[in-house]
Each structure stands twice: as C-alpha cells, then as structure tokens.
Scaffold this active site. Structure first.
Site, short mmCIF file in Angstrom:
data_model
loop_
_atom_site.label_atom_id
_atom_site.label_comp_id
_atom_site.label_asym_id
_atom_site.label_seq_id
_atom_site.Cartn_x
_atom_site.Cartn_y
_atom_site.Cartn_z
N ASP A 16 0.86 -1.19 0.00
CA ASP A 16 0.00 0.00 0.00
C ASP A 16 0.90 1.24 0.00
O ASP A 16 1.66 1.44 0.94
CB ASP A 16 -0.90 -0.02 1.25
CG ASP A 16 -2.04 0.99 1.17
OD1 ASP A 16 -1.94 1.96 0.41
OD2 ASP A 16 -3.05 0.79 1.89
N ARG B 52 -0.21 4.42 -0.24
CA ARG B 52 -0.98 5.65 -0.01
C ARG B 52 -0.44 6.49 1.15
O ARG B 52 0.16 5.98 2.07
CB ARG B 52 -2.46 5.31 0.28
CG ARG B 52 -3.22 4.90 -0.95
CD ARG B 52 -4.61 4.44 -0.60
NE ARG B 52 -4.60 3.20 0.15
CZ ARG B 52 -5.68 2.60 0.62
NH1 ARG B 52 -6.87 3.16 0.44
NH2 ARG B 52 -5.59 1.47 1.27
N1 LIG Z 1 -2.66 -1.87 -6.20
C1 LIG Z 1 -3.94 -2.26 -6.19
N2 LIG Z 1 -4.86 -1.38 -5.81
C2 LIG Z 1 -6.14 -1.78 -5.78
C3 LIG Z 1 -6.53 -3.08 -6.16
N3 LIG Z 1 -7.86 -3.17 -6.05
C4 LIG Z 1 -8.29 -1.95 -5.61
N4 LIG Z 1 -7.25 -1.11 -5.44
C5 LIG Z 1 -7.22 0.26 -4.94
O1 LIG Z 1 -7.41 0.20 -3.56
C6 LIG Z 1 -7.89 1.45 -3.09
C7 LIG Z 1 -8.97 1.18 -2.07
O2 LIG Z 1 -8.36 0.56 -1.00
P1 LIG Z 1 -8.97 -0.62 -0.21
O3 LIG Z 1 -7.85 -1.43 0.35
O4 LIG Z 1 -9.99 -1.37 -1.06
O5 LIG Z 1 -9.80 0.01 0.94
P2 LIG Z 1 -9.31 1.08 2.00
O6 LIG Z 1 -9.55 2.43 1.42
O7 LIG Z 1 -7.93 0.79 2.47
O8 LIG Z 1 -10.23 0.76 3.25
P3 LIG Z 1 -11.72 1.14 3.53
O9 LIG Z 1 -11.71 2.51 4.16
O10 LIG Z 1 -12.21 0.12 4.46
O11 LIG Z 1 -12.46 1.14 2.22
C8 LIG Z 1 -8.32 2.22 -4.33
O12 LIG Z 1 -7.32 3.21 -4.60
C9 LIG Z 1 -8.32 1.16 -5.42
O13 LIG Z 1 -8.01 1.70 -6.70
C10 LIG Z 1 -5.52 -3.99 -6.56
O14 LIG Z 1 -5.76 -5.15 -6.86
N5 LIG Z 1 -4.24 -3.53 -6.57
#
Ligand SMILES: Nc1nc2c(ncn2[C@@H]2O[C@H](COP(=O)(O)OP(=O)(O)OP(=O)(O)O)[C@@H](O)[C@H]2O)c(=O)[nH]1
Ligand SMILES: [Zn+2]
Length: 200
Positions: A126, A128
């Site tokens: 991750d 972010r």
């Molecule tokens: N690298 C990658 N990113 C993904 C994938 N699937 C979804 N995403 C990204 O994951 C992000 C969302 O993160 P999540 O882990 O689903 O959820 P979160 O925001 O951490 O947690 P919540 O607040 O519970 O929704 C978005 O930016 C999506 O584009 C994947 O397979 N690979």
C-alpha cells in the site's frame, strides 16, 4: 501546509445537494476533492469517508473490488445522517496509479493476490499517504470525526495527525464471487476489519 484550496461550488447528485471543494498539493499539483453535505461546522463529530480513487470500481462498475459499493453506501450514510464529508483521495490503485493497477490485475488473473501483485511490480502493498487527508480536514476546520472505514491504518495515520476519531463506522458492502479473494487478502494481509464484532 502542503495543500491549498482551489474552488468551491454546488454539486447536486443522485443522493442530494453537496458542496464540492477542490484542493491542490503545492509540490506535485496533484488534486483532490471533498464533497460536503449539510452544515458541518459546529456540528462535530463530522461523519467522514476517505475514499481512495478507483476508476474501475467508482466509475466503471467493476466488481473486482468493493470500492464502487462503498462509495455509493458512504454517500447514502452521509445524506441520511444529514451531515458529513467525503474526501475523494486521488491516489488510484493504492497510489501505484491506474496503469500499474491494471498490470497488477493481470498478475492477479494469473494467481497472485493483491499484495503479491504490487510487490511483483516493485511497490509496497500500500503506497498511499493519508496525511494529505488530515491536511484537507484541517483546512476545512474539521478536527473531530466519525470515520467510515474498515482500514485501521487510516485511523492510525489520522490519529497521529491530531484528528480526533471518536468512532469507527464499518463500511462492509459489496462482497461478491469476483472480489471474495481480494477482500479476504485485505483482511489477512492488510489488517482490514470485516468482523462487525471488532467495532472500536
Ligand atoms: N494496487 C492495487 N490497488 C487496488 C486493487 N484493487 C483496488 N485497489 C485500490 O485500492 C484502493 C482502495 O483501498 P482498499 O484497500 O480497497 O480500501 P481502503 O480504502 O484501504 O479501506 P476502507 O476505508 O475500508 O475502504 C483504491 O485506490 C483502489 O483503486 C488492486 O488489486 N491492486
Ligand atoms: Zn476498487
């Protein structure tokens, strides 16, 4: 402050009438937006959703993930509550970018999970940075929130950035046969809370 506010306008939606506020990171010129509903000043804690950009889920109806379902439900919760904010955090694909995410999807089509796929492409699981979201809240004078999330990492980062989170509100929606493995990996490898009994 690494961000500046640029623009503010009315944004009528299927859920109701929001205000949309634009933000620009001074260094990178990356932009983010916040959708504000109701009167948030003076009515803290503010129901808050930090939604990470997912073009495929949010705009193209993908069922590979839960993003589109969560976006829909978060807007629903906020408008039903009568006040709140959704920060649309433009760090697509956990901040590896759209095209890398599509390559990660391809690796997942061949058996990798979402974490392994990121690592295979040379990224962390991750990438972010949620401190930007804390800055957006502070620019809007929001300091006390109820956060809609299943991700404990968001809570930790906002907490360290002096945002007072009085409640975590789970956002568990959209599980289907196409995203089951993805959601299971979020729980087992990334620490997401999908058990309502874990509510904190
Ligand atoms: N690298 C990658 N990113 C993904 C994938 N699937 C979804 N995403 C990204 O994951 C992000 C969302 O993160 P999540 O882990 O689903 O959820 P979160 O925001 O951490 O947690 P919540 O607040 O519970 O929704 C978005 O930016 C999506 O584009 C994947 O397979 N690979
Ligand atoms: Zn998604």
């Amino acid at each position: 402050m690494r961000l500046k506010q640029v623009g503010k306008a009315k944004l009528p939606t299927l859920w109701g009438n929001f205000l949309i506020v634009g933000f620009e990171e001074k260094l990178t010129r990356q932009n983010h937006v916040a959708l504000i509903y109701g009167s948030i000043l003076g009515s803290e804690p503010v129901l808050t959703r930090i939604h990470s950009e997912c073009l495929t889920g949010d705009a193209l109806f993908s069922s590979r993930c839960d993003c589109g379902f969560q976006l829909n439900t978060a807007l629903n919760y906020i408008t039903t509550e009568g006040q709140g904010i959704l920060i649309y955090h433009r760090q697509e694909g956990r901040n590896i970018g759209l095209l890398n995410k599509i390559q990660a999807y391809s690796l997942q089509d061949n058996g990798a999970d979402t974490v392994e796929a990121n690592q295979c492409l040379g990224f962390h699981a991750d990438e972010r940075d949620f401190t930007i979201c804390a800055d957006i809240l502070k620019l809007l004078n929001i300091h006390t929130i109820r956060l809609l999330t299943n991700n404990p990492q968001k809570i930790k980062v906002l907490d360290n950035s002096n945002i007072n989170i009085v409640e975590r509100v789970p956002l568990i929606v959209g599980r289907n046969s196409k995203n089951a493995k993805y959601l299971n990996t979020k729980e087992s490898k990334l620490g997401h809370l999908f058990n309502l009994r874990h509510k904190q």
